[in-house]
Design a protein around this motif. Sequence first.
Motif, PDB file in Angstrom:
ATOM      1  N   ILE A 307       0.774  -1.231  -0.088  1.00 57.15           N
ATOM      2  CA  ILE A 307      -0.019   0.003  -0.156  1.00 57.15           C
ATOM      3  C   ILE A 307       0.860   1.350  -0.003  1.00 57.15           C
ATOM      4  CG2 ILE A 307      -1.626   1.297   1.262  1.00 57.15           C
ATOM      5  CD1 ILE A 307      -2.870  -1.330   2.277  1.00 57.15           C
ATOM      6  N   GLU A 308       1.907   1.204   0.896  1.00 53.27           N
ATOM      7  CA  GLU A 308       2.740   2.406   0.903  1.00 53.27           C
ATOM      8  C   GLU A 308       3.646   2.672  -0.395  1.00 53.27           C
ATOM      9  OE1 GLU A 308       4.693   5.674   2.193  1.00 53.27           O
ATOM     10  OE2 GLU A 308       3.024   4.550   3.235  1.00 53.27           O
ATOM     11  N   GLU A 309       4.090   1.547  -1.247  1.00 56.12           N
ATOM     12  CA  GLU A 309       4.482   1.672  -2.365  1.00 56.12           C
ATOM     13  C   GLU A 309       3.696   2.285  -3.462  1.00 56.12           C
ATOM     14  OE1 GLU A 309       5.765  -2.037  -3.628  1.00 56.12           O
ATOM     15  OE2 GLU A 309       7.382  -2.353  -2.139  1.00 56.12           O
ATOM     16  N   GLN A 310       2.342   1.936  -3.370  1.00 58.41           N
ATOM     17  CA  GLN A 310       1.269   2.399  -4.223  1.00 58.41           C
ATOM     18  C   GLN A 310       1.049   3.791  -3.949  1.00 58.41           C
ATOM     19  OE1 GLN A 310      -0.228   0.352  -6.892  1.00 58.41           O
ATOM     20  NE2 GLN A 310      -0.762   2.564  -7.290  1.00 58.41           N
ATOM     21  N   LYS A 311       0.890   4.211  -2.811  1.00 58.20           N
ATOM     22  CA  LYS A 311       0.755   5.655  -2.351  1.00 58.20           C
ATOM     23  C   LYS A 311       1.853   6.456  -2.831  1.00 58.20           C
ATOM     24  CE  LYS A 311       0.597   8.746   1.466  1.00 58.20           C
ATOM     25  NZ  LYS A 311       0.865   8.523   3.048  1.00 58.20           N
ATOM     26  N   GLN A 312       3.253   6.027  -2.952  1.00 56.10           N
ATOM     27  CA  GLN A 312       4.285   6.940  -3.550  1.00 56.10           C
ATOM     28  C   GLN A 312       4.021   7.009  -4.875  1.00 56.10           C
ATOM     29  OE1 GLN A 312       6.427   8.257  -1.487  1.00 56.10           O
ATOM     30  NE2 GLN A 312       5.279   7.465   0.458  1.00 56.10           N
ATOM     31  N   THR A 313       3.517   5.915  -5.587  1.00 61.67           N
ATOM     32  CA  THR A 313       3.353   5.997  -7.064  1.00 61.67           C
ATOM     33  C   THR A 313       2.507   7.112  -7.441  1.00 61.67           C
ATOM     34  OG1 THR A 313       4.228   3.561  -7.351  1.00 61.67           O
ATOM     35  CG2 THR A 313       2.563   4.706  -8.932  1.00 61.67           C
ATOM     36  N   LYS A 338      -2.142  18.006   3.051  1.00 63.05           N
ATOM     37  CA  LYS A 338      -3.757  18.093   3.149  1.00 63.05           C
ATOM     38  C   LYS A 338      -4.333  16.713   2.688  1.00 63.05           C
ATOM     39  CE  LYS A 338      -7.561  21.185   1.378  1.00 63.05           C
ATOM     40  NZ  LYS A 338      -7.652  22.119   0.642  1.00 63.05           N
ATOM     41  N   TYR A 339      -3.927  16.137   1.493  1.00 59.69           N
ATOM     42  CA  TYR A 339      -4.644  15.138   1.315  1.00 59.69           C
ATOM     43  C   TYR A 339      -3.994  13.840   1.235  1.00 59.69           C
ATOM     44  CZ  TYR A 339      -7.245  18.495  -1.433  1.00 59.69           C
ATOM     45  OH  TYR A 339      -7.953  19.732  -1.929  1.00 59.69           O
ATOM     46  N   GLN A 340      -3.012  13.795   2.637  1.00 60.98           N
ATOM     47  CA  GLN A 340      -2.369  12.730   2.913  1.00 60.98           C
ATOM     48  C   GLN A 340      -3.478  11.328   3.000  1.00 60.98           C
ATOM     49  OE1 GLN A 340       0.982  10.648   3.319  1.00 60.98           O
ATOM     50  NE2 GLN A 340       1.200  12.872   3.411  1.00 60.98           N
ATOM     51  N   THR A 341      -4.359  11.509   3.824  1.00 60.05           N
ATOM     52  CA  THR A 341      -5.381  10.691   4.089  1.00 60.05           C
ATOM     53  C   THR A 341      -6.304   9.915   3.019  1.00 60.05           C
ATOM     54  OG1 THR A 341      -5.890  11.723   6.103  1.00 60.05           O
ATOM     55  CG2 THR A 341      -7.471  10.085   5.322  1.00 60.05           C
ATOM     56  N   ASP A 342      -6.411  11.192   1.834  1.00 61.99           N
ATOM     57  CA  ASP A 342      -7.119  10.782   0.629  1.00 61.99           C
ATOM     58  C   ASP A 342      -6.075   9.831  -0.400  1.00 61.99           C
ATOM     59  OD1 ASP A 342      -9.376  11.998   1.305  1.00 61.99           O
ATOM     60  OD2 ASP A 342      -9.078  13.761   0.207  1.00 61.99           O
ATOM     61  N   LEU A 343      -4.935  10.154  -0.414  1.00 63.23           N
ATOM     62  CA  LEU A 343      -3.755   9.433  -1.001  1.00 63.23           C
ATOM     63  C   LEU A 343      -3.861   8.018  -0.528  1.00 63.23           C
ATOM     64  CD1 LEU A 343      -1.256  12.158  -1.738  1.00 63.23           C
ATOM     65  CD2 LEU A 343      -2.779  11.316  -3.339  1.00 63.23           C
ATOM     66  N   GLN A 344      -3.825   7.906   0.794  1.00 62.86           N
ATOM     67  CA  GLN A 344      -3.659   6.636   1.514  1.00 62.86           C
ATOM     68  C   GLN A 344      -5.074   5.615   1.128  1.00 62.86           C
ATOM     69  OE1 GLN A 344      -1.149   5.453   3.540  1.00 62.86           O
ATOM     70  NE2 GLN A 344      -1.924   3.650   4.116  1.00 62.86           N
ATOM     71  N   LYS A 345      -6.156   6.354   1.081  1.00 65.79           N
ATOM     72  CA  LYS A 345      -7.453   5.561   0.634  1.00 65.79           C
ATOM     73  C   LYS A 345      -7.414   5.105  -0.546  1.00 65.79           C
ATOM     74  CE  LYS A 345     -10.429   7.936   4.310  1.00 65.79           C
ATOM     75  NZ  LYS A 345     -11.636   8.573   4.384  1.00 65.79           N
ATOM     76  N   GLN A 346      -6.864   6.077  -1.475  1.00 60.49           N
ATOM     77  CA  GLN A 346      -6.687   5.672  -2.843  1.00 60.49           C
ATOM     78  C   GLN A 346      -5.665   4.476  -3.088  1.00 60.49           C
ATOM     79  OE1 GLN A 346      -5.705   8.825  -5.419  1.00 60.49           O
ATOM     80  NE2 GLN A 346      -5.844   7.670  -7.264  1.00 60.49           N
ATOM     81  N   ALA A 347      -4.697   4.476  -2.188  1.00 52.86           N
ATOM     82  CA  ALA A 347      -3.832   3.499  -2.497  1.00 52.86           C
ATOM     83  C   ALA A 347      -4.192   1.957  -2.205  1.00 52.86           C
ATOM     84  CB  ALA A 347      -2.413   3.798  -1.708  1.00 52.86           C
ATOM     85  N   ARG A 348      -4.939   2.264  -0.791  1.00 53.08           N
ATOM     86  CA  ARG A 348      -5.453   0.954  -0.204  1.00 53.08           C
ATOM     87  C   ARG A 348      -6.591   0.322  -1.245  1.00 53.08           C
ATOM     88  NH1 ARG A 348      -5.649  -1.593   4.748  1.00 53.08           N
ATOM     89  NH2 ARG A 348      -4.178  -0.270   5.290  1.00 53.08           N
ATOM     90  N   PHE A 349      -7.421   1.236  -1.707  1.00 53.63           N
ATOM     91  CA  PHE A 349      -8.493   0.774  -2.605  1.00 53.63           C
ATOM     92  C   PHE A 349      -7.800   0.225  -3.901  1.00 53.63           C
ATOM     93  CE2 PHE A 349     -11.026   1.453  -6.455  1.00 53.63           C
ATOM     94  CZ  PHE A 349     -12.188   0.980  -6.016  1.00 53.63           C
ATOM     95  N   MET A 350      -6.690   0.626  -4.421  1.00 54.30           N
ATOM     96  CA  MET A 350      -6.220   0.032  -5.528  1.00 54.30           C
ATOM     97  C   MET A 350      -5.499  -1.346  -5.352  1.00 54.30           C
ATOM     98  SD  MET A 350      -4.684   3.497  -7.426  1.00 54.30           S
ATOM     99  CE  MET A 350      -3.725   2.514  -8.789  1.00 54.30           C
TER     100      MET A 350
END
Length: 414
Positions: A307-313, A338-350
């Motif tokens: 998930i962290e790798e996907q978030k970084q991408t 500001k959008y740290q949480t949104d990016l994390q959610k998006q990565a987890r979803f993917m």
Amino acid sequence: MKCELSNLSGLKRKLDIQLSSEQVQRGFDEAYKAKQKKVHLPGFRKGKVPLNHIRSMYHEEIKRDTVISLINEFYRKALEQAKLKPASEPKIDLKSKIDENQGFGFSAVLEIQPEITIDKNFKVQISKLSSEVAEKEIDQSLENIRAASANFELITEDRAVNWGDIAELEIKELSGSIGIEKKPLLEIKKENKLEIKGLIEEIIGMKVKDKKKISVELSDKYPIKEQAGKSADLEVSLLAIKKRMLPDLNDEFVKKFKCQDIQEMRLMIRRSLEQEKKNKNYDHMREETLKQLVDKNPIDLLPEGIIEEQKQTITSSVVDRLKKAGLKEGEIEQYKKKYQTDLQKQARFMVHSSYLIYALAGELDISISPQEVQMYFQSTQPGKTQTDEEYRQIESILIQEKTIKHLIDKATEI
């Protein structure tokens, strides 16, 4: 080899691996012999240099390579012994220095693949939108093409800017940063008022060579969503007033677009708009399919490292887009925060949806042939030679898309 398995938090596992002195010595011996076959020294035939020479000349190099080789070999064996399926590369920690005639140990911390169960008869419910194109849409497209092909004629009379004019401006940002174009040609129309609040209103009434300071705000409808809502103080100079001169819609005009007449151009536009709608509709169905797939098939634990790798991408892609939009480093960092949480959610979803897609592909025996991978590669990178890594990436993409299309084709329409 001795191996001890420990369960850490979530999907994390730790393997403590201890090698005997015999196993280490065997690794060194094999490395020395492999090196011996390659070395050529004056006075010796290739492959016949005495091992004591090899040891004295290449000990540190062989030691480094042997450590890597032993870790790779016994890490794989430990995985098999513990029956673990890794989801990520391990973090290796050496417990002691390695040398000949001595055993040594290392630990490997990794995340394993999650447990996934999915019903191969799973179906989604989606609305399949129409791709039909109305005549008025073609008319509007023709007008847009004419507008894009227009010439701008300079207005020489001494008058102020009014509705329908084209204002040639020079803009400086005094405070705040919205990445606005420095020398835009701005059409004075009411739709533009919605994008940059305060700009059009202040330009109306200005004359050539006038200069004024104004405050503006980007609306929620601003095309670059990362900039929406921002405000800035600007210094605006009016360089010229122009008017748009539209070309006549005749056969001479349409031939510039490789059409024989207006009817052929309308047909070309219709096909283009239909394809655009089909693509947009498919994207909508794809998004809805993945959402329902994730909602109806929860996975208790996901590999946090993946998930962290996907978030970084994702973050890297966003940063590139923000830079192109003109944002400065400080503003980009604020956006990321500001959008740290949104990016994390998006990565987890993917990550979640990808695991489900591949599990479903396995249940449905969906596969991709080498020919399909090669055709895709050649269509995107013609003339280039494909690497093994590129093959695996393309195969993964095509399996995912084929599985999603299967779900869309079998979906219940609502």
